[in-house]
Structures are given as C-alpha cells and as structure tokens.
Write a protein that holds these residues in place. Structure first.
Motif, PDB file in Angstrom:
ATOM      1  N   GLY A 244       0.589  -1.307   0.013  1.00  0.00           N
ATOM      2  CA  GLY A 244       0.082  -0.006   0.004  1.00  0.00           C
ATOM      3  C   GLY A 244       0.901   1.337  -0.061  1.00  0.00           C
ATOM      4  N   LEU A 245       0.385   1.945  -0.783  1.00  0.00           N
ATOM      5  CA  LEU A 245       1.041   3.558  -0.775  1.00  0.00           C
ATOM      6  C   LEU A 245       0.511   4.497   0.001  1.00  0.00           C
ATOM      7  N   GLY A 246      -0.734   4.397   0.445  1.00  0.00           N
ATOM      8  CA  GLY A 246      -1.302   5.300   1.283  1.00  0.00           C
ATOM      9  C   GLY A 246      -2.762   5.571   0.921  1.00  0.00           C
ATOM     10  N   THR A 247      -3.413   6.135   1.869  1.00  0.00           N
ATOM     11  CA  THR A 247      -4.784   6.758   1.645  1.00  0.00           C
ATOM     12  C   THR A 247      -4.994   8.107   1.324  1.00  0.00           C
ATOM     13  N   HIS A 248      -3.731   8.965   1.643  1.00  0.00           N
ATOM     14  CA  HIS A 248      -4.100  10.478   1.319  1.00  0.00           C
ATOM     15  C   HIS A 248      -3.606  10.641  -0.324  1.00  0.00           C
ATOM     16  N   ARG A 249      -4.327  11.645  -0.733  1.00  0.00           N
ATOM     17  CA  ARG A 249      -3.994  12.076  -1.953  1.00  0.00           C
ATOM     18  C   ARG A 249      -2.506  12.330  -2.420  1.00  0.00           C
TER      19      ARG A 249
END
Length: 745
Positions: free
Chosen positions: A84-89
């Motif tokens: 996963g790269l993250g949930t924030h834009r």
C-alpha cells in the motif's frame, strides 16, 4: 412515499409471479428494494467506474493510472506490487506519486512523475468495506513496464582491426543497460546491412531488470573492405535513435594484377616488326616487392618491373601468352594477356604442277600462312587473257579438259601487306610431242649439240638417239654424251653432245621419246657451219675501207666544185665601207667577202651578204669589221673563203637573234626600223692572200667615212649603227646597183 413503496412491491411481486422460475441471483437493486419493503435500512454497493490498464513508460516520462469509483463507501488506496502506498491523495513518502482528481468526481487516478526503473511494478486500486457493510472492492492489476535506452555499444576489438584477405575474423559488439534487451545490426561503410549471420547472446544485468546484448560478426575480409568501416548499431523500444560503435578495418591483401598493352597496338592487333610495350598494373597492400615476366611460361631476361618491352614482335609471338607475376608479403598473384600479331602472307607450300587425264579432276593446293588468315583467290591464265575462278580457298579442284588445262595463279593477301602469288600448271596426260627445230647446226672441230625438246606428260620412260638409222649408246661410244633436263612447263630437254665433232658426225639424227601413253619420233638434220678463211676476211675489210674512202673524197670534190660554180653565178657588186684610221695598218691588207646590204625588204629586214670574188683585179683597200678585225688562227685560206661565203657564216656569241635561211644564204630577220646592236662584229678571214691588183668589185674593204654615212635606220643616226662609204664614182655606181640611197636620199 408509502405509495411508492407499495407500487415497487407490486412490481416486484408481479415480476416474480410472471417468471416460471425465480432467479437465484439477486442484484443490488433488487436486494435494496426488498430491504426497503421489509422495513430494513438499504445501502448502495460501491464499484469501479474506471480501472487502470497496463502501460509502458520510458525512464523520465510521466504515467497516470486511471481509477474512478461510484458509491464509494470505504477507504481507497493504491498498491505497488501489493504494497500500500497510502490513503491520502498526496501519498506522503512518495514524492513522485500522488492521486489526482476529486472526491465529488470519484476520481482517484495515480500520477507517477519522472518514471524511474524502480517504478516498474504491478499497480492496483483498492477500496475497503463501508460502514454499512458495503463490501471492499479491488481493481485489476496494471503492469507498468519501464523502458530504458541502452548505453552506447562498444566493440571489443577496439577502433582498428588489422585483417588479411580471405582470413576470417570475429568482431564482437556489446550493448548494455537496455530494457528491453537491445537489437544489434551490422552495417558497412555504405550503410548497407551486412547480412552475415551473427551470433547473439542476451544476458540480464545485476539489477535484474536491464539486459546486455552481445553480437559476434564473423567476416571474411576482401580487398573491398580495405580502409572501410563497419558499424554496430544497437536499439530498443526506449529510443528511436540508434546507438553506434564503429571499427576501421585495414585489410592486407596480395597483389591485384592486370596487364595491358601500352604501345604497339593497332585495332587490337600488333603488327609484325613493331615494338610492343606491356604495363603491369598492381594494387597491393603492402606494396609489391618483386615483378617477374614470362612469355609462354619462359622467363623474360631483363631488369623489368612495371613495364616490359618486346623490341621486335614476330609471327612467333602470335597467340603467345605474356604473364606478369607480382609478389608482396601477403602472397603472389599473376595476370596474363594473349597476343594477336598481324603479319604478311607467306607460302608454306606453293602450288605444284599436277597431271591428270582428260575428263578427270586435278587438285591444286596453295598453303598460305598469314594473320589475319589470308584471302585467297585463283586466276586462270592463258595467252592474252586472265580469268578469275570461283575458288576462294586454299584448295582448288579443276575438271581437266583442253580448255581448263593450263596455268593457274594463286594469290594471297592480308590487309595492310603486299599481295603474293604463285603459279602451277595443270597438264593433260598424253603421248609425248617433240617440239625441237628439225635443222640444227654445229662447228667442225668443236663440241656440237643436238637438242630434242619434247612435251611429255607424264615424264618419258625412255629417250633414244639414232644416227643414220643406228642407235647411239653414250656408254659405249666416247664421241657422244647425253644431257637431260626437266623444265617447269612440262617439257623435257634431251641434248646429244658430240665431242670434237668431225665431218662424219654431221647428218640426220633421230630422237625417240616414249612414255606410258605413246611415242613420238623426229628426224633432226645436223649441218656444219662454213666459215671464211681469215685472209679472205681481211682482204674484204681492206677493200671496203678503200672504196668507202674514195667515195668520201669524190663527194667532197663534187661539193667544192658545185659551190665554186654557184659562187660565180651569184657574184654581185662590192660595197666598200671605210673607217679612216680607226684600225691598225696591219689589217689593211686583209680581204673579206663582199657585203651585200639589202635594205627595206618586204619584211622590213636587212640582209648582209659577204661574198668572195676571184675575178677582181682592183686593189682593195684594207677593210675593218664593225667591231674590229678578228683572225681565225689555224684556218687555211681556201677554207676561209668557203666558210664566209654567205652573210651569216660567222658566229658572234654576243648575238643570238633568230634567223632564217633562203637559197642565197642566211638572212637576219630584223623588224623594220631595227638598229643593229653596237657590239655586232663581222669576222673576216685573217692572213688571206689576195692579189694586190684585185678590183674592188666582188670584195669588201671595210672602212668608215666620217663625212658620209649610210643610215640603216631612220630612228638612229649614231655612227656606231651606220655604214659609212667613200665617195668615189665606182663606189657610187656599185651602191646604186644595189638600190641604196646616195647623198642622204
């Protein structure tokens, strides 16, 4: 709202009742509708409106993976290789990554800037489950393939290669760092692709993503590859431009030889007797070291290098092979040229006389050598006529008849050279025919000869001689000998020689000639030559000389007598021209012939006639020629009188005007009014004995009277061109008798 629910329920129920069998698959709309009818809380399922796709990108470029979600209820994130790269834009921690778009649009696309090799991975867009129990969703995997242009290729052997012609060499080219692996192409200096099969090997590099490509080109170099370049081109899909590496090839090769005729060649041929120069052109690396020349594999002696000379080309050189052999450090090569020599025709075998029976064929051969091959023509020659026959080859067949037998001429010619010819006879076989004279002569006491000339084709088998019916044997009779000779025209000459012939040897001889076709006999009379005795010959010669001398004397006497008679008939009055004292006293006693001036004739000329008179009893005063006295030494008096009988019987070398002769003598043809030249000299005989009492009539005394002149031309009054006279009555009468003007008339 309750009405709406009821209507929806009725619709669902009708749909269920209308189906024979109720589907076991429930769509979200149906589930939500049933939940609402049952009084429960209903939710909408989240789903992807757009999912990412596989992409390729070159390092340093930008890539966007699209991801749109409808009815998003959970949390969305992007994974890279399931990480996963993250949930924030803004995707903190990944400076080059971020999610674009907005929540209202449901756009959560992944934007990757400055693509690097590490970005090569599988990417996925994921949405977690919602608060109302919405299930989580995942997009398909999207593969990002990162493309890397290869590094410039390099050639293992370096930038220069030394090669030898026809010895194979390997050229290796390595292209590293490409992703995908590079494709290698070989081209020559003309940018033409080398189609030789090369060996390729692809290896993965230590990073596990890039590749290294090796290509080995096996080349057999030739002279054409010398100082040429060969290029290795490497390319993959990451770069449209080729990456190149070049190698320069220096090829060493043995001599490349060509031979040409530098001089002496005329229209591709060499004339016999001319000088021929040959040039050996060589291309070699390294340069040639040694030249050797051969003619028909025979070594040519001489210090020759690029050029060789044949100083005198002969027909022996025709079709000869001239070879130039050149050597360098790599090898030895040679080249040849064949000579084409032109030379005049010459007979290898001249045509020979042939014999044949009438009605059969005879073959004439004319074997001629020449280059180019000679043109041959045959001529048939008979007395007064030469006829060309059709045969144009070296062999001519003659059908023998009386009209075709005879002399044939073979003529051979080569362009640029004189024509040659030879002849042969065609004879008809038959019985011999004797042609000798039937009467022959000999001298007694000397060797006598009796000739028997016979035409015999073929040659006679037997020739015999008979004398008075008795056969002569030259073996047993020492008085006789025989000589035989064959002549080119087919005749045979047999000569019977009689040694120290005597009267008994003279008589009738018989000649008998025999061949296989018959015999001919001829009687030949041998007669002695009668010669006069030497005494008789001397007497005859002496008598002839005496008679001839007497005849000459008689002619001379008659001639003198006739001239004397004519002189008496043609006597005329004398004219005396005096000159006073302008001459020597010793000349006053000289007498000359009469001067007879004939003035103003019909043709306008003047005639001067000098005559001599023996009848004059008057003493003539001494005379002087117009140019002075001239003596003729060594001349007799009588001859002098005869020599100057006529007016032109003298010679003046300074005067050459034309004259003509009439019955009275030579007359000068002067134009009317012509003034005689001042240097005219009248020669008179010197030392002439004339009686002192001779009369003036019939003689001329030459003097000049300065007081009285007789002009010869009205246009000139000088003394040099006039005749002057004395004024005695006798002279006046004499002049009047000639019709001359007196006292200036």
């Amino acid at each position: 709202m309750a009405g709406n629910r009821r209507d929806a329920f009725i619709a669902v129920r009708g749909r269920v009742n209308g189906n024979a069998r109720l589907s076991t698959k429930w769509t979200p709309e149906v589930v939500c509708l049933l939940a609402l009818l049952a009084g429960c809380h209903c939710y909408q399922e989240q789903r992807f409106a757009m999912e990412p796709q596989d992409q390729s990108a070159i390092v340093g470029s930008r890539v966007i993976f699209p991801c749109r979600v409808e009815n998003k209820a959970g949390t969305l994130q992007w994974t890279k290789d399931d990480f996963g790269l993250g949930t924030h834009r803004n995707l903190s921690g990944y400076e080059r990554y971020r999610m674009t778009g907005s929540d209202e649009e449901g756009d959560y696309s992944l934007d990757i800037r400055d693509v690097a090799l590490e970005d090569d991975a599988r990417y996925q867009c994921q949405v977690s489950s919602g608060l109302n129990g919405e299930p989580a969703i995942r997009s398909r995997y999207a593969q990002l393939t990162v493309l890397v242009a290869p590094e410039p290729p390099r050639i293992i052997q370096g930038a220069f290669i030394d090669a030898t012609e026809d010895q194979p060499i390997d050229i290796e080219c390595v292209s590293s760092g490409g992703k995908p692996a590079s494709e290698i192409t070989w081209v020559d200096g003309n940018q033409a692709v080398i189609k030789n099969k090369d060996k390729k090997k692809i290896e993965i590099m230590s990073d596990g993503q890039r590749f290294q490509t090796r290509s080995v080109l096996r080349l057999t170099p030739s002279k054409e590859n010398h100082n040429r370049t060969i290029t290795c081109q490497a390319q993959n899909t990451a770069d449209r431009a080729y990456r190149m590496a070049t190698v320069h090839i220096e090829v060493k090769y043995p001599p490349k030889v060509s031979v040409e005729i530098k001089s002496g060649l005329e229209q591709g041929k060499i004339r016999e007797g001319s000088e021929a120069r040959f040039l050996c052109k060589v291309d070699a690396n390294p340069p040639p070291l040694k030249y050797i020349w051969y003619i028909n594999n025979d070594l040519v002696i001489g210090d020759y290098s690029e050029e060789m000379i044949i100083f005198n080309v002969t027909r022996k050189h025709h079709l000869a092979v001239v070879k130039c052999e050149v050597t360098n450090k790599i090898g030895k090569r040679d080249k040849t040229v064949k000579l084409d020599v032109t030379y005049p025709p010459s007979f290898l075998n001249k045509p020979q006389n042939v014999e044949a029976e009438a009605g059969k064929s005879a073959i004439l051969n004319c074997d001629v050598d020449g280059q180019p091959p000679p043109k041959i023509r045959w001529l048939f020659s008979e007395p007064g006529r030469i006829e060309q026959v059709r045969a144009k080859t070296s062999t001519h067949t003659v059908y023998v008849t009386n009209s075709t037998a005879g002399r044939y001429i073979c003529k051979a010619s080569v362009e640029g050279f004189p024509e040659i010819e030879a002849e042969a006879m065609v004879f008809i076989k038959g019985a011999p025919k004797i042609l000798s004279n039937r009467t022959q002569f000999g001298s007694e006491g000397e060797n006598a000869r009796v000739e028997c000339l016979a035409l015999s084709v073929p040659k006679p088998d037997d020739i015999r001689w008979y004398f008075e019916g008795r056969e002569i044997s030259a073996v047993h009779d020492p008085d006789y000998a025989t000589l035989e000779e064959s002549l080119p025209d087919g005749t045979i000459s047999s000569t019977l020689v009689i040694r120290a012939s005597q009267s008994k040897h003279y008589g009738t001889y018989s000649c008998s000639v025999t061949n296989e076709y018959g015999n001919d006999n001829a009687a030949i009379a041998l007669k002695p030559l009668r010669t006069l005795p030497l005494f008789i010959i001397l007497v005859g010669v002496t008598s002839g000389i005496i008679i001839f001398s007497a005849f000459i004397i008689l002619v001379v006497l008659c001639y003198r007598r006739r001239r004397k008679k004519n002189r008496k008939i043609n006597e005329k009055p004398d004219v005396t021209v005096t000159t006073g004292d302008m001459y020597k006293e010793s000349d006053r006693s000289s007498n000359i012939s009469d001067l007879k001036p004939q003035l103003h004739q019909s043709d306008g000329s003047y005639e001067l006639d000098y005559t001599s008179s023996d009848r004059s009893d008057i003493k003539a005063p001494s005379g002087l020629p117009l140019a002075g006295p001239v003596s003729l030494p060594g001349m007799r008096h009588d001859d002098t009188l005869l020599q100057f009988r006529y007016s032109n019987d003298y010679s003046d070398p300074t005067y050459g005007d034309p004259y003509f002769k009439n019955q009275a003598g030579y007359v000068y043809d002067y134009p009317q009014g012509y003034v005689p030249p001042p240097n005219l000299r009248v020669q008179s005989p010197a030392q002439l004995d004339v009686p002192q009492n001779r009369s003036l009539q019939g003689s001329l005394t030459r003097s000049i009277d300065t007081a009285s002149t007789l002009p010869l031309s009205a246009s000139n009054g000088s003394q040099n061109n006039s005749l002057q006279r004395t004024k005695s009555p006798e002279e006046t009468d004499a002049i009047n008798s000639l019709g001359l003007p007196v006292d200036g008339d």
